[in-house]
Design a protein around this motif. Structure first.
Motif, PDB file in Angstrom:
ATOM      1  N   LYS A  24     -35.906 -12.473 -43.590  1.00  0.00           N
ATOM      2  CA  LYS A  24     -36.671 -12.470 -45.357  1.00  0.00           C
ATOM      3  C   LYS A  24     -35.497 -11.719 -46.061  1.00  0.00           C
ATOM      4  CE  LYS A  24     -40.231 -11.683 -47.954  1.00  0.00           C
ATOM      5  NZ  LYS A  24     -41.732 -11.737 -48.175  1.00  0.00           N
ATOM      6  N   THR A  25     -34.897 -10.224 -45.706  1.00  0.00           N
ATOM      7  CA  THR A  25     -34.425  -9.270 -46.247  1.00  0.00           C
ATOM      8  C   THR A  25     -33.001  -8.772 -46.511  1.00  0.00           C
ATOM      9  OG1 THR A  25     -35.982  -6.964 -45.282  1.00  0.00           O
ATOM     10  CG2 THR A  25     -33.374  -6.340 -45.444  1.00  0.00           C
ATOM     11  N   ILE A  26     -32.537 -10.345 -45.350  1.00  0.00           N
ATOM     12  CA  ILE A  26     -31.123 -10.569 -45.973  1.00  0.00           C
ATOM     13  C   ILE A  26     -31.148 -11.542 -46.554  1.00  0.00           C
ATOM     14  CG2 ILE A  26     -28.997 -11.755 -44.532  1.00  0.00           C
ATOM     15  CD1 ILE A  26     -30.448 -10.523 -41.474  1.00  0.00           C
ATOM     16  N   HIS A  27     -31.957 -12.621 -46.810  1.00  0.00           N
ATOM     17  CA  HIS A  27     -31.694 -13.561 -47.878  1.00  0.00           C
ATOM     18  C   HIS A  27     -32.303 -12.669 -49.329  1.00  0.00           C
ATOM     19  CE1 HIS A  27     -30.147 -16.951 -46.027  1.00  0.00           C
ATOM     20  NE2 HIS A  27     -31.703 -16.708 -44.349  1.00  0.00           N
ATOM     21  N   ALA A 124     -23.342  -5.463 -46.189  1.00  0.00           N
ATOM     22  CA  ALA A 124     -24.860  -5.819 -45.028  1.00  0.00           C
ATOM     23  C   ALA A 124     -25.503  -6.656 -44.831  1.00  0.00           C
ATOM     24  CB  ALA A 124     -25.125  -3.792 -45.292  1.00  0.00           C
ATOM     25  N   ALA A 125     -25.126  -7.423 -45.288  1.00  0.00           N
ATOM     26  CA  ALA A 125     -26.563  -8.655 -45.678  1.00  0.00           C
ATOM     27  C   ALA A 125     -25.871 -10.178 -44.158  1.00  0.00           C
ATOM     28  CB  ALA A 125     -26.731  -9.406 -46.499  1.00  0.00           C
ATOM     29  N   LEU A 126     -24.214  -9.802 -44.804  1.00  0.00           N
ATOM     30  CA  LEU A 126     -23.211 -10.621 -43.931  1.00  0.00           C
ATOM     31  C   LEU A 126     -23.283  -9.886 -42.511  1.00  0.00           C
ATOM     32  CD1 LEU A 126     -20.263 -11.684 -46.338  1.00  0.00           C
ATOM     33  CD2 LEU A 126     -21.909 -12.595 -45.228  1.00  0.00           C
ATOM     34  N   GLY A 131     -25.196 -10.713 -36.722  1.00  0.00           N
ATOM     35  CA  GLY A 131     -25.618  -9.810 -35.953  1.00  0.00           C
ATOM     36  C   GLY A 131     -26.733 -10.854 -35.663  1.00  0.00           C
ATOM     37  N   VAL A 132     -27.502 -11.664 -36.076  1.00  0.00           N
ATOM     38  CA  VAL A 132     -28.987 -12.109 -35.871  1.00  0.00           C
ATOM     39  C   VAL A 132     -28.484 -13.356 -35.740  1.00  0.00           C
ATOM     40  CG1 VAL A 132     -30.924 -13.429 -36.844  1.00  0.00           C
ATOM     41  CG2 VAL A 132     -30.239 -10.856 -37.461  1.00  0.00           C
ATOM     42  N   SER A 133     -27.637 -13.995 -35.631  1.00  0.00           N
ATOM     43  CA  SER A 133     -26.681 -15.181 -35.843  1.00  0.00           C
ATOM     44  C   SER A 133     -26.337 -15.384 -34.108  1.00  0.00           C
ATOM     45  CB  SER A 133     -25.644 -16.402 -36.554  1.00  0.00           C
ATOM     46  OG  SER A 133     -25.690 -16.068 -37.488  1.00  0.00           O
TER      47      SER A 133
END
Length: 151
Positions: A24-27, A124-126, A131-133
């Motif tokens: 949610k933070t990333i998006h 940072a989001a990318l 990393g999450v991927s």
């Protein structure tokens, strides 16, 4: 292929909640959702995660990504369907996913290309999305989560 077990994040509800919060933070960052899904798909292709590649492809279709663009993600360097910002993000996804392939995974030239298209918050989001991927890819590979399953 049959799953060895349920997805570990589903077995540990607190972990799943934290991953959801991170996503949610990333998006929430001002970066196209399509770009975030493109890097997820590319990392998943590299890692051979059929579950994530399938899921990400469905997400990209829901976002309106053309079939031509979707089918060309693995060959983005040669395909005309990507803008310069997406190309930089896909290159970052590859470099970050393949950390051990070279000494300086994200060299100064790549960093320069990234900073030409994205500010620090977007980078940072990318980076977190990649990393999450990779986290998802590794969890799914270990537990053999098949493409097409939903959680």
């Amino acid at each position: 292929m049959q799953a060895r077990m349920n997805n570990p994040a589903m077995l540990l509800p607190d972990a799943f909640k934290q991953i959801q919060a991170l996503m949610k933070t990333i998006h929430s960052v001002d970066i196209p959702a399509e770009t975030l899904e493109l890097v997820h798909l590319r990392s998943s292709q590299i890692n051979g995660c059929s579950f994530c590649a399938h899921y990400s492809s469905k997400q990209l279709k829901a976002l309106g990504t053309s079939d031509d663009k979707l089918w060309a993600v693995a060959a983005w360097r040669e395909a005309p369907f990507f803008d310069d910002g997406e190309r930089a993000a896909l290159e970052l996804a590859e470099a970050t996913t393949r950390l051990a392939d070279k000494g300086d995974a994200v060299d100064d030239e790549l960093w320069k290309r990234i900073t030409e298209h994205y500010d620090e918050e977007q980078i940072a989001a990318l980076t977190l999305m990649i990393g999450v991927s990779n986290l998802f890819n590794r969890v799914n590979a270990v537990t053999r989560q098949p493409a097409g399953d939903t959680f």
